[in-house]
Design a protein around this motif. Structure first.
Motif, PDB file in Angstrom:
ATOM      1  N   UNK A   1       0.838  -1.207   0.000  1.00  0.00           N
ATOM      2  CA  UNK A   1       0.000   0.000   0.000  1.00  0.00           C
ATOM      3  C   UNK A   1       0.870   1.253   0.000  1.00  0.00           C
ATOM      4  N   UNK A   2       0.402   2.308  -0.664  1.00  0.00           N
ATOM      5  CA  UNK A   2       1.222   3.514  -0.807  1.00  0.00           C
ATOM      6  C   UNK A   2       1.493   4.181   0.544  1.00  0.00           C
ATOM      7  N   UNK A   3       0.587   4.035   1.522  1.00  0.00           N
ATOM      8  CA  UNK A   3       0.793   4.706   2.804  1.00  0.00           C
ATOM      9  C   UNK A   3       2.028   4.183   3.525  1.00  0.00           C
TER      10      UNK A   3
ATOM     11  N   UNK B   1       0.572  18.470   3.813  1.00  0.00           N
ATOM     12  CA  UNK B   1       1.999  18.474   3.471  1.00  0.00           C
ATOM     13  C   UNK B   1       2.475  17.092   3.048  1.00  0.00           C
ATOM     14  N   UNK B   2       1.944  16.051   3.698  1.00  0.00           N
ATOM     15  CA  UNK B   2       2.331  14.690   3.335  1.00  0.00           C
ATOM     16  C   UNK B   2       1.852  14.329   1.932  1.00  0.00           C
ATOM     17  N   UNK B   3       0.657  14.752   1.582  1.00  0.00           N
ATOM     18  CA  UNK B   3       0.146  14.432   0.244  1.00  0.00           C
ATOM     19  C   UNK B   3       1.008  15.061  -0.838  1.00  0.00           C
TER      20      UNK B   3
ATOM     21  N   UNK C   1      -2.569  10.260  -1.802  1.00  0.00           N
ATOM     22  CA  UNK C   1      -3.862  10.850  -1.487  1.00  0.00           C
ATOM     23  C   UNK C   1      -4.005  11.148  -0.001  1.00  0.00           C
ATOM     24  N   UNK C   2      -5.029  11.919   0.333  1.00  0.00           N
ATOM     25  CA  UNK C   2      -5.242  12.278   1.742  1.00  0.00           C
ATOM     26  C   UNK C   2      -5.569  11.061   2.597  1.00  0.00           C
ATOM     27  N   UNK C   3      -6.265  10.080   2.020  1.00  0.00           N
ATOM     28  CA  UNK C   3      -6.579   8.863   2.772  1.00  0.00           C
ATOM     29  C   UNK C   3      -5.309   8.138   3.175  1.00  0.00           C
TER      30      UNK C   3
END
Length: 246
Positions: free
Chosen positions: A6-8, A35-37, A43-45
């Motif tokens: 997963x990208x997170x 800032x993280x996005x 994405x924000x999620x």
């Protein structure tokens, strides 16, 4: 990471590495979701989930209206499990040896033993017991909880305070007054997720587990007291001494 992760996780791994190596020191602010996005092109999620994971790991803490910050590193206090057994409060003895002021509050009340406590004390279910709840503090900070159960019959004829702070007569002294000699102490330790009430009383950050110590005092082959001690996993290390026979 692999292409299937997963990208997170990319966000989690980089921030975790910076916290571990000190690039982000204790107390440092963590970039906001926005800032993280932008920084990680996610994405924000994903950004929200990354912050949730780091908080669950106990690496960061959230402050309402302020954002997230790197958690201060915990100092692990030694919690001795094989000495001070005759002290009125073994926790206090450990804290005092480390130069910390220890205080504690308690409240005693008669209750009926549930099935688990009855099993541990070898009593019939619903047998009368005295339950005492303790909150131990060091320099005013709540550090440990304990709930003790004793067969009601052992306290007959003794004046027992229902509520107080410090100074309660220790278990060995109380049992001695009842004509009971403690011959053995047995403990079982496991980790678990804290209950909401425990988190509130101990002011636990998100993601911190507790050590649960089940401690039972025996007189010969009879259990005469059993207690559940709850210790924050980020503040203590249990220290045991195992004596060897000559």
């Amino acid at each position: 990471m692999t292409g299937n992760d997963p990208v997170y996780l990319r966000v989690v791994e980089e921030l975790r590495a910076q916290i571990v190596d000190g690039t982000l020191p204790p107390g440092a602010p963590i970039p906001s979701r926005a800032q993280l996005t932008q920084r990680f092109r996610v994405g924000e999620t994903a950004a929200r989930h990354a912050l949730r994971v780091l908080a669950a790991e106990g690496l960061i803490i959230g402050r309402v209206g302020s954002g997230h910050y790197v958690r201060e590193k915990s100092v692990l206090y030694p919690l001795q499990r094989s000495r001070h057994i005759d002290h009125d409060a073994p926790f206090a003895a450990d804290m005092q040896l480390g130069g910390h002021r220890a205080t504690w509050d308690w409240r005693s009340e008669p209750v009926k033993a549930d099935r688990e406590i009855a099993r541990r004390l070898r009593l019939q279910p619903a047998a009368p017991v005295v339950r005492t709840r303790y909150v131990f503090r060091a320099e005013g900070r709540p550090m440990q909880l304990a709930t003790s159960y004793e067969p009601a019959e052992l306290g007959k004829g003794q004046a027992v305070a229902e509520e107080g702070s410090n100074g309660r007569k220790g278990l060995l002294a109380r049992m001695s007054a009842a004509g009971v000699k403690i011959t053995d102490i047995r403990e079982s330790v496991h980790t678990r997720v804290p209950q909401p009430t425990e988190s509130d009383l101990l002011d636990l950050p998100t993601g911190v587990h507790v050590l649960h110590v089940e401690r039972t005092h025996w007189s010969g082959d009879r259990p005469v007291e059993t207690s559940d001690v709850v210790v924050p996993g980020d503040r203590f290390r249990l220290v045991y001494s195992v004596p060897l026979g000559a």
